[in-house]
Motif scaffolding. Structure first.
Motif, PDB file in Angstrom:
ATOM      1  N   ASN A 116      46.885 -58.107 -23.804  1.00 18.94           N
ATOM      2  CA  ASN A 116      46.902 -56.912 -24.660  1.00 18.94           C
ATOM      3  C   ASN A 116      45.574 -56.729 -25.391  1.00 18.94           C
ATOM      4  N   VAL A 117      44.934 -57.849 -25.776  1.00 18.31           N
ATOM      5  CA  VAL A 117      43.627 -57.767 -26.436  1.00 18.31           C
ATOM      6  C   VAL A 117      42.558 -57.319 -25.442  1.00 18.31           C
ATOM      7  N   CYS A 118      42.608 -57.859 -24.227  1.00 16.32           N
ATOM      8  CA  CYS A 118      41.663 -57.438 -23.189  1.00 16.32           C
ATOM      9  C   CYS A 118      41.745 -55.933 -22.956  1.00 16.32           C
ATOM     10  N   LYS A 119      42.963 -55.413 -22.907  1.00 16.16           N
ATOM     11  CA  LYS A 119      43.144 -53.988 -22.608  1.00 16.16           C
ATOM     12  C   LYS A 119      42.582 -53.102 -23.706  1.00 16.16           C
ATOM     13  N   THR A 132      28.437 -49.206 -17.043  1.00 13.16           N
ATOM     14  CA  THR A 132      29.368 -49.536 -15.966  1.00 13.16           C
ATOM     15  C   THR A 132      29.750 -51.014 -15.938  1.00 13.16           C
ATOM     16  N   HIS A 133      28.788 -51.901 -16.157  1.00 12.16           N
ATOM     17  CA  HIS A 133      29.089 -53.318 -16.012  1.00 12.16           C
ATOM     18  C   HIS A 133      30.029 -53.823 -17.107  1.00 12.16           C
ATOM     19  N   LEU A 134      30.183 -53.040 -18.168  1.00 13.15           N
ATOM     20  CA  LEU A 134      31.091 -53.446 -19.226  1.00 13.15           C
ATOM     21  C   LEU A 134      32.486 -52.861 -19.043  1.00 13.15           C
ATOM     22  N   LEU A 135      32.634 -51.989 -18.069  1.00 10.55           N
ATOM     23  CA  LEU A 135      33.912 -51.305 -17.902  1.00 10.55           C
ATOM     24  C   LEU A 135      34.884 -52.100 -17.045  1.00 10.55           C
ATOM     25  N   ILE A 136      34.447 -53.202 -16.468  1.00  7.10           N
ATOM     26  CA  ILE A 136      35.285 -53.972 -15.564  1.00  7.10           C
ATOM     27  C   ILE A 136      36.226 -54.857 -16.373  1.00  7.10           C
ATOM     28  N   ARG A 137      37.510 -54.592 -16.276  1.00  4.64           N
ATOM     29  CA  ARG A 137      38.515 -55.333 -17.038  1.00  4.64           C
ATOM     30  C   ARG A 137      38.440 -56.822 -16.731  1.00  4.64           C
ATOM     31  N   GLU A 138      38.223 -57.162 -15.467  1.00  2.00           N
ATOM     32  CA  GLU A 138      38.175 -58.568 -15.078  1.00  2.00           C
ATOM     33  C   GLU A 138      37.028 -59.303 -15.761  1.00  2.00           C
ATOM     34  N   TYR A 139      35.931 -58.580 -16.014  1.00  2.00           N
ATOM     35  CA  TYR A 139      34.789 -59.198 -16.689  1.00  2.00           C
ATOM     36  C   TYR A 139      35.183 -59.597 -18.112  1.00  2.00           C
ATOM     37  N   ILE A 140      35.861 -58.705 -18.811  1.00  2.00           N
ATOM     38  CA  ILE A 140      36.282 -58.989 -20.177  1.00  2.00           C
ATOM     39  C   ILE A 140      37.273 -60.143 -20.210  1.00  2.00           C
ATOM     40  N   GLU A 141      38.148 -60.216 -19.224  1.00  2.00           N
ATOM     41  CA  GLU A 141      39.161 -61.267 -19.192  1.00  2.00           C
ATOM     42  C   GLU A 141      38.566 -62.658 -18.998  1.00  2.00           C
TER      43      GLU A 141
END
Length: 287
Positions: A116-119, A132-141
């Motif tokens: 939920n925090v990642c989202k 663009t490189h910051l928009l990848i959910r998997e990167y944040i996770e």
């Protein structure tokens, strides 16, 4: 017995709960007070402890030792990816505790970021920062986080509360954008996947612990559900910002350069419409 006193004082001073130290000291008999005074003097030589002695704490410990102590209090230095965590002490539902949450780079050792925090962080980044490189959910996770004390020692106890989600989300945005959360700011609350901030337990003991340990904190973001629960004056020079939506909180922290001169601004600043509410002698900004 003497070893037990040493361990107790070491534990209290390492957690910097100085009011607890005062209470413990006066619960001892006269002989054990002498032994505890010796231990306090020894531990005050440690800069990781004596630099956390606020002027009030210095005064209290001076009374115990019956001697003057130089106040070496050092305010917290802002660091991207790091902010305060406010929790209820596991040993007492009426006592709070304050330490830090720190986000580590992908691949580092630490706990996984809750989904939920990642989202909510991904949604905020995508909405306001078009890279663009910051928009990848998997990167944040891939980021990790840890609970730490002021001296960067890990917090050993298990954290079962979810009220760290709001400060974690703010710390994660801070880490990604390389903009520190100011040391004058603290947050506490749960965050749903759609960014709604919900109520937390024990808000008043948490505020008390925070102001005791980190008097530089002036503004605390809390869920708006607490508007009618928090007393009119939670502490001297303390502002409560009752909030409902993470996007607005993060916007104020990271896109509004007027919040603090320490926070650099960047293109795409969004003006917030806020309403100031007066509680007797204390004002609070309601978002």
């Amino acid at each position: 017995m003497e070893a037990g006193i040493r361990e107790k004082i070491r534990d209290i001073l390492s957690r910097r709960t100085f009011n607890e130290l005062i209470e413990y000291y006066y619960s001892l008999d006269e002989f054990d007070r002498v032994k505890s005074s010796e231990k306090i003097r020894e531990m005050l030589k440690d800069d990781s402890i004596n630099t956390r002695l606020t002027p009030r704490s210095t005064e209290l410990i001076s009374q115990i030792l019956n001697e003057d102590i130089i106040c070496k209090y050092t305010p917290v230095i802002p660091d991207p990816g790091k902010t305060y965590v406010l929790l209820i002490d596991r040993n007492s539902e009426s006592a709070g505790t304050a330490f830090f949450i720190q986000v580590a780079d992908p691949g580092s050792h630490g706990k996984d970021i809750p989904q939920n925090v990642c989202k909510v962080v991904a949604d905020f980044i995508q909405k306001h920062k078009k890279e663009t490189h910051l928009l990848i959910r998997e990167y944040i996770e891939n980021y990790k986080f840890n609970f730490i004390h002021f001296n960067n020692d890990p917090v050993e106890e298990e954290i079962g509360s979810t009220s760290y989600e709001l400060p974690l989300a703010a710390a994660l945005v801070s880490k990604i954008l390389h903009i520190p959360v100011p040391p004058e700011i603290a947050l506490s609350g749960r965050v749903s996947p759609d960014g709604i901030i919900s109520i937390v337990n024990g808000a008043l003991p948490k505020i008390t612990a925070l102001k005791r340990e980190y008097p530089e904190v002036k503004k605390i973001f809390l869920p708006e559900d607490l508007t009618n629960i928090i007393p009119s004056n939670p502490g001297p020079d303390t502002w409560i910002a009752f909030c409902h939506d993470f996007d607005k909180v993060a916007t104020e922290l990271f896109l509004d350069s007027d919040l603090s001169k320490k926070i650099p601004s960047f293109p795409g600043r969004i003006e917030l419409e806020t309403r100031t509410v007066r509680y007797n002698s204390t004002e609070a900004t309601e978002i």
